[in-house]
Design an enzyme around this catalytic site. Structure first.
Site, PDB file in Angstrom:
ATOM      1  N   ASP A  60       0.832  -1.198   0.000  1.00  0.00           N
ATOM      2  CA  ASP A  60       0.000   0.000   0.000  1.00  0.00           C
ATOM      3  C   ASP A  60       0.867   1.248   0.000  1.00  0.00           C
ATOM      4  O   ASP A  60       0.627   2.209  -0.747  1.00  0.00           O
ATOM      5  CB  ASP A  60      -0.920  -0.028   1.225  1.00  0.00           C
ATOM      6  CG  ASP A  60      -1.750   1.240   1.364  1.00  0.00           C
ATOM      7  OD1 ASP A  60      -2.553   1.513   0.455  1.00  0.00           O
ATOM      8  OD2 ASP A  60      -1.592   1.944   2.379  1.00  0.00           O
ATOM      9  N   GLU A 132      -1.950  -5.303  -3.692  1.00  0.00           N
ATOM     10  CA  GLU A 132      -1.025  -4.576  -2.820  1.00  0.00           C
ATOM     11  C   GLU A 132       0.063  -5.506  -2.290  1.00  0.00           C
ATOM     12  O   GLU A 132       1.233  -5.117  -2.205  1.00  0.00           O
ATOM     13  CB  GLU A 132      -1.797  -3.942  -1.667  1.00  0.00           C
ATOM     14  CG  GLU A 132      -2.696  -2.789  -2.092  1.00  0.00           C
ATOM     15  CD  GLU A 132      -3.564  -2.274  -0.966  1.00  0.00           C
ATOM     16  OE1 GLU A 132      -3.950  -1.092  -1.008  1.00  0.00           O
ATOM     17  OE2 GLU A 132      -3.872  -3.054  -0.032  1.00  0.00           O
TER      18      GLU A 132
END
Length: 245
Positions: A60, A132
């Site tokens: 992320d 992610e």
């Protein structure tokens, strides 16, 4: 650590996934871990660090930085607020899940039996987290340059599309901010007329600043017509002649 030590459950050949990702891992255990959902780790009696959640956390951060820097380079004249909104339009659960589907990440995920039965391979929340986690895995395996190259390759083709969608959806706010910033004054919208029966009207709107008409728009609702007028105004203001100059 090898892939075999992480889980006894079989999964499709990760060589094929590497081809889709455009990155070959030096240690494929990183990629394998990125595909382990917490539901699978729980069923296998593994500790929480054996699932992909920490890689998701890392990925992320990597994606935010890589996309932000790519946007900064791609749109050097764009204002900070617009860059922030554009990054948000690109880095969100729905869009990450879409890119995960394009890479067929769901095929490679290791899920718990219950999650798999409940169509977990199609859930946006799981797929976006997997994307992610892959970015985080590439970062661990090849460092930031490799992770940034992966992120940019998959995000850059969407820049213009998302910019245009954002431009049209939020044109009024962008125009308001631009004029307030430049002149400490906002625009006004004028209904120039409408036509058609009550159930199927077309509204014609202009957006004005001081004595100038900056743009015009026509649509089935006043709100949409105002957005079109604002979008035209922004395009006009981006040209060689700008309001107040």
């Amino acid at each position: 650590m090898t892939a075999n030590t992480l889980s006894p459950t079989s999964q499709p050949d990760l060589h094929l996934l590497e081809e889709s990702l455009g990155y070959q891992f030096r240690d494929r255990a990183h990629l394998h871990k990125a595909m382990i959902h917490s539901s699978h780790a729980f069923e296998q009696g593994r500790q929480t660090q054996k699932d992909n959640e920490t890689l998701e956390f890392l990925g992320d951060a990597v994606i935010d930085l890589a996309v932000g820097y790519a946007l900064f380079r791609h749109f050097p004249e764009m204002r900070e607020g617009d860059l922030t909104r554009l990054r948000a339009a690109l880095v969100n659960e729905r869009h990450l899940a879409r890119m995960a589907r394009d890479l067929a990440l769901g095929t490679y995920l290791l899920l718990g039996k219950g999650e798999d039965t409940n169509l977990g391979r199609e859930k946006a929340s799981i797929l976006s987290c997997a994307f992610e986690a892959v970015a985080g895995a590439i970062f661990l395996d090849g460092g930031y340059p490799a992770a940034a190259e992966f992120v940019e390759r998959h995000f850059t083709p969407w820049f213009e599309d998302r910019q245009q969608a954002m431009f049209l959806a939020d044109a009024k706010s962008s125009l308001q901010e631009l004029l307030q910033e430049r002149f400490n004054e906002g625009p006004r919208y004028v209904l120039e007329g409408d036509e058609g029966p009550d159930h199927n009207k077309t509204f014609h709107v202009s957006v004005r600043f001081r004595e100038d008409i900056l743009g015009q728009g026509s649509a089935r609702s006043k709100k949409e017509a105002e957005q079109e007028a604002a979008a035209m105004a922004l395009k006009n203001l981006a040209g060689p002649k700008q309001a107040g100059k």
